[in-house]
Motif scaffolding. Structure first.
Motif, short mmCIF file in Angstrom:
data_model
loop_
_atom_site.label_atom_id
_atom_site.label_comp_id
_atom_site.label_asym_id
_atom_site.label_seq_id
_atom_site.Cartn_x
_atom_site.Cartn_y
_atom_site.Cartn_z
N GLY A 1 32.23 13.77 25.64
CA GLY A 1 31.60 12.74 26.36
C GLY A 1 32.31 12.06 27.42
N PHE A 2 31.71 11.44 28.62
CA PHE A 2 32.43 10.61 29.47
C PHE A 2 32.29 9.25 29.18
CE2 PHE A 2 28.13 11.21 30.90
CZ PHE A 2 27.73 9.97 31.46
N ARG A 3 31.41 8.75 28.41
CA ARG A 3 31.35 7.12 27.94
C ARG A 3 32.50 6.59 27.27
NH1 ARG A 3 27.12 5.32 30.95
NH2 ARG A 3 25.51 6.69 31.44
N LEU A 4 32.84 5.60 27.24
CA LEU A 4 33.90 5.02 26.42
C LEU A 4 33.33 4.72 24.96
CD1 LEU A 4 35.55 2.32 28.79
CD2 LEU A 4 36.21 4.66 28.30
N PRO A 5 34.21 5.03 23.91
CA PRO A 5 33.63 4.93 22.38
C PRO A 5 33.31 3.53 22.22
CG PRO A 5 35.83 5.53 22.70
CD PRO A 5 35.40 5.61 24.01
N THR A 6 32.47 3.34 21.24
CA THR A 6 31.99 1.94 20.68
C THR A 6 32.29 2.05 19.30
OG1 THR A 6 29.82 2.55 20.48
CG2 THR A 6 30.51 1.23 22.50
N GLU B 1 37.11 10.93 29.69
CA GLU B 1 36.88 9.50 29.32
C GLU B 1 37.63 8.88 30.33
OE1 GLU B 1 35.01 9.44 24.87
OE2 GLU B 1 37.38 8.90 25.38
N ILE B 2 38.91 9.16 30.40
CA ILE B 2 39.87 8.53 31.19
C ILE B 2 39.55 8.66 32.73
CG2 ILE B 2 42.22 8.48 32.25
CD1 ILE B 2 43.16 9.52 29.49
N LEU B 3 39.17 9.76 33.08
CA LEU B 3 38.58 9.73 34.64
C LEU B 3 37.39 9.08 34.89
CD1 LEU B 3 38.83 13.92 34.93
CD2 LEU B 3 40.37 11.87 36.11
N TYR B 4 36.53 9.05 33.96
CA TYR B 4 35.14 8.21 34.19
C TYR B 4 35.52 6.80 34.28
CZ TYR B 4 30.86 5.74 33.51
OH TYR B 4 29.64 4.97 33.77
N THR C 1 30.21 13.22 35.55
CA THR C 1 28.97 12.91 34.86
C THR C 1 28.03 13.71 34.98
OG1 THR C 1 28.02 11.24 36.49
CG2 THR C 1 29.89 10.53 34.80
N GLU C 2 27.85 14.52 36.30
CA GLU C 2 26.42 15.23 36.73
C GLU C 2 26.75 16.62 36.77
OE1 GLU C 2 25.40 13.11 40.11
OE2 GLU C 2 24.91 11.41 39.11
N TYR C 3 27.75 17.19 37.04
CA TYR C 3 28.08 18.50 36.95
C TYR C 3 28.53 19.31 35.80
CZ TYR C 3 27.76 18.42 42.27
OH TYR C 3 27.40 18.48 43.68
N ARG C 4 28.32 20.50 35.64
CA ARG C 4 28.96 21.43 34.57
C ARG C 4 30.32 21.45 34.89
NH1 ARG C 4 24.40 25.83 34.98
NH2 ARG C 4 22.77 24.78 33.95
N ARG C 5 31.31 21.61 34.00
CA ARG C 5 32.74 21.47 34.50
C ARG C 5 32.93 22.91 35.11
NH1 ARG C 5 37.51 21.01 30.07
NH2 ARG C 5 39.44 20.98 31.64
#
Length: 808
Positions: free
Chosen positions: A217-222, A234-237, A654-658
């Motif tokens: 995923g792209f969101r930072l972990p909690t 995650e770094i790019l986001y 976040t919105e495109y397939r890789r």
């Protein structure tokens, strides 16, 4: 024949990999193929699912299996649709075979320090020289390592760094490239009819999608973890795609590692262009403020505003009445903001700015292409496109590599290209007719409006914007179709050398009282009371700013709506999943768990960089070709690009397939297009200042009559001919004519001055631009030394291995 040669050595070599026991489980998914089918047979017939499509799909998957790819199918049953996912993976032997086939570059195992120069830019150098902290920099975790690399060779495997670990030797993006190469060259039908490759199958709707998987995923972990523990997405986001990163440099090495060199070069160019807009916008703002000061001190403006009823002007249209020249005091002063001596300086500045910008981009591009091992990509490493290979009627030996490659005769390409050019000419002709009809409509509207000229002018700009937005979609699609059909580009970089450049030069043939020129029976419209330059500035602002606002709104809202709809179709139903592998088939009901290939399928397919480049190139044309009319254009472009970088980053993360990572050496044909625009801008600004601005008439009046410009307003106005005044109230109009409507000597004097100005302007600017080109080398000296050093190291490393082999 070309494809069969690729299959034959693989079939026997990898047959042992296609047994059910080997294919039952895939540890690493490199690529995913997807297709959808209706559940019932009746719906299947109504949806038009062709038996030929099923056969093509079966043949294609079988040939992928023959190539050695591991396959695992998973089916997801929804309310009305069955979605089938085919998970593809390439074993080590297949990766090695195709890595050598497509010339992948891998790090050399050499016992010497790797000399790497950080990516710097002019702003970082300025902060460093002034010993100031660089607020634009940021510490991005886990920077990708940099090594000496060379093309992969299977028989030299031990000389490459990390060759003892088969799971990590090839990067994820390189595995995607290998898988896509196989998918793109695999035939499913007749090769002569072009029935080759996954792209054609998706176009024919045999498959719904084909994509590599994102890395988590792209969101930072909690709860939060250390930055070094974050994955690349995650770094790019966190350090690139968020709005809080607007003032920081882009992590180009991370972008290249995740998306490939082609996308990384686009963002590098966009960031470089945006940075160079900063000085241009500062100078433009100063010139604009200088125009404000002139509004209060300009002698002709004071003369016009204080003229009262001294100048009775001729009607602007056939049913309009006479009017006083003093009534346009505010409009005339507003025109001074865009039409003053500062615009001449700014035109020269922007012409030199564009040339210098392109020269320094070539240097930056050479640094990046060397840093990313793409300096020789187009000459040596780039392979023919599978579609080109399928349709090429013959082969020819490559003069650089010596290998036999597919070839399309130039005579056939020329015939198709000429046909495409004829279609383009008809497109331009059709667009010109639309513009003429729009002008006629506004001339009619002008008759029924109280503020006819201003309403018609603003409405024309808005409708012009709408026509451009509507027709651009049609013409872009047609241009792509013509390019694919007509030009038969060999490499992918040639395929994307498509450009659209619309440039309309409007000449106003007005005439004079009793002898007005007409178009379709309607009198031609003269420039507004404030002059032609303020109308051009208005047109530029409406089209440029309006187009940017609409495009940014579309890029922000439209992808999110499409993602929401895509997820809505598949995320609210309990799903029944079936796994197929070998002789076993397992079925289970999933309520909560969603696998990565399903999550990525809910995203949007990446549509490439064509529209992104086109938008920026058109903007570059606006701020250089028409900068004499609007000094604030670079400022609006700067603000737009700051937003554009983050919007594009969010789309890709976040919105495109890789997308499949593609290599590239530069930005392709877009750079020559920018060079052409920069040269056209010099001529355009010269003609705008000479024939549209009042700069030269003011200069001529100051040196021949009065340096204070007293009486300049009366100098620019002619008296209507006698035969007109006998039937109407005597009036004045803008022009240099006598009482009979003939040109005065001043007209020819000014014409000679204007033509001389154009010649001197373009010669001076082109000469300085050529001097800049000679002074600034395309490749920095330190990069040339590094390239020579790395070639030597690669030769020594491989030669040492050869010597050891001979001794043994």
């Amino acid at each position: 024949h070309y494809f069969n040669k690729s299959y034959l050595p693989l079939y026997n070599y990898y047959m042992h990999l296609t047994t059910p026991s080997t294919m039952s489980t895939i540890n690493t998914v490199n690529f995913v193929l997807v297709w959808e089918e209706p559940l019932s047979s009746q719906r299947e017939e109504s949806r038009g699912v062709s038996p030929a499509h099923k056969e093509w799909r079966k043949v294609f998957l079988n040939k992928l299996r023959d190539c050695g790819l591991l396959q695992e199918q998973k089916e997801v049953i929804e309310a009305k649709t069955k979605i089938t996912f085919v998970l593809l993976s390439a074993p080590w032997s297949v990766l090695c075979y195709y890595a050598e086939e497509i010339s992948l570059r891998v790090p050399l195992q050499v016992n010497i320090q790797v000399f790497t120069a950080p990516i710097t830019n002019w702003s970082a150098q300025i902060f460093s020289r002034l010993s100031l902290p660089n607020l634009l920099s940021q510490d991005v975790p886990n920077p990708p390592p940099d090594f000496y690399t060379c093309q992969f060779r299977n028989n030299k495997l031990q000389r490459f760094l990390g060759s003892n670990n088969k799971n990590t030797f090839f990067k994820t993006s390189q595995r995607h490239q290998v898988l896509y190469e196989i998918l793109a060259r695999t035939a499913y039908g007749s090769v002569k009819r072009g029935e080759v490759g996954i792209d054609r199958l998706i176009t024919e709707q045999v498959f719904t999608a084909a994509y590599p998987l994102h890395e988590g995923g792209f969101r930072l972990p909690t709860p939060p973890v250390s930055p070094q523990s974050l994955v690349l997405r995650e770094i790019l986001y966190s350090y690139w795609a968020t709005w809080s990163s607007w003032r920081h440099y882009q992590p180009l090495d991370h972008i290249r590692e995740y998306f490939g060199e082609k996308i990384a070069l686009y963002f590098a160019w966009l960031g470089f262009y945006t940075g160079w807009l900063l000085p241009a916008s500062l100078v433009g703002t100063v010139v604009f403020l200088f125009g404000f000061w002139l509004m209060a001190t300009d002698v002709p403006a004071k003369e016009l505003c204080d003229s009262g009823n001294s100048f009775t002007m001729c009607p602007l249209c056939n049913i309009c009445s006479h009017w006083n020249y003093s009534s346009i005091c505010v409009t005339f002063k507003a025109g001074i903001m865009f039409d003053n001596g500062g615009t001449v300086f700014f035109s020269v500045f922007m012409s030199l700015w564009s040339v210098t910008f392109l020269e320094y981009w070539k240097r930056t591009c050479s640094v990046l292409s060397h840093r990313w091992d793409c300096s020789e990509f187009q000459d040596i490493e780039e392979r023919p496109r599978p579609e080109f290979t399928a349709m090429a009627p013959m082969t020819m030996r490559n003069s650089v590599t010596g290998a036999e490659e597919p070839y399309f005769p130039h005579t056939k390409r020329l015939n198709r290209t000429m046909t495409g050019c004829m279609v383009i000419i008809l497109m331009v002709e059709n667009l010109c007719v639309h513009m003429c009809l729009v002008d006629v409509c506004f001339c009619v509207c002008a008759y029924v409006c109280l503020q006819a000229g201003r309403v018609a002018s603003i409405s024309g700009s808005v409708l012009n914007l709408l026509v451009i937005l509507m027709l651009s979609k049609v013409y872009t699609s047609l241009a792509r179709l013509l390019t694919r059909w007509g030009e038969r580009h060999r490499e992918q970089s040639e395929l994307q050398n498509v450009s659209s450049c619309y440039l309309f030069v409007v000449f106003r043939f007005i005439g004079y009282p009793r002898n007005y020129k007409t178009l379709f029976g309607v009198r031609n419209e003269d420039c507004g009371a404030g002059g032609c330059l303020i109308e051009l500035a208005q047109e530029l602002l409406v089209i440029m700013v309006g187009k940017q606002l609409i495009n940014n709104a579309q890029e922000f809202i439209w992808p999110k709506l499409r993602c929401w709809w895509q997820k809505r179709k598949s995320s609210h139903w309990p799903k029944q999943a079936r796994e197929k592998g070998g002789d076993e088939e397992r079925t289970e009901v999933q309520e909560e768990e969603v696998f990565p290939w399903e999550t990525d399928y809910q995203l949007l397919g990446c549509e490439g960089l064509f529209s992104e480049y086109l938008e920026m190139v058109i903007q570059f044309g606006f701020i250089t070709i028409f900068v004499a009319a609007c000094p604030l254009a670079p400022l609006f472009a700067l603000i737009n690009n700051w937003v554009e970088i983050r919007l594009d980053a969010q789309k890709f993360v976040t919105e495109y397939r890789r997308p499949v990572g593609e290599r590239a050496q530069d930005i392709g044909i877009w750079f020559p297009i920018l060079q052409v625009i920069a040269h056209v801008a010099v001529l355009s600004n010269a003609f705008l200042i000479a024939f549209t601005s009042s700069f030269l008439p003011r200069l001529y009046y100051a040196y021949t009559r009065d340096r204070t410009l007293t009486g300049f307003i009366n100098f620019t106005l002619a008296t209507a001919p006698r035969n007109y005044n006998q039937q109407h109230t005597p009036c004045r109009y803008q022009g240099f004519r006598d009482a009979d409507g003939d040109y005065l000597p001043e007209y020819f004097h000014l014409l000679a001055i204007r033509l001389t100005f154009v010649i001197v302007f373009e010669h001076v600017v082109f000469s300085i631009g050529r001097l800049i080109d000679l002074i600034v080398p395309d490749v920095p000296e330190e990069v040339e030394l590094k390239m020579k050093r790395e070639h030597y190291m690669a030769k020594q490393a491989l030669a040492e291995n050869q010597v050891k082999t001979l001794r043994s």
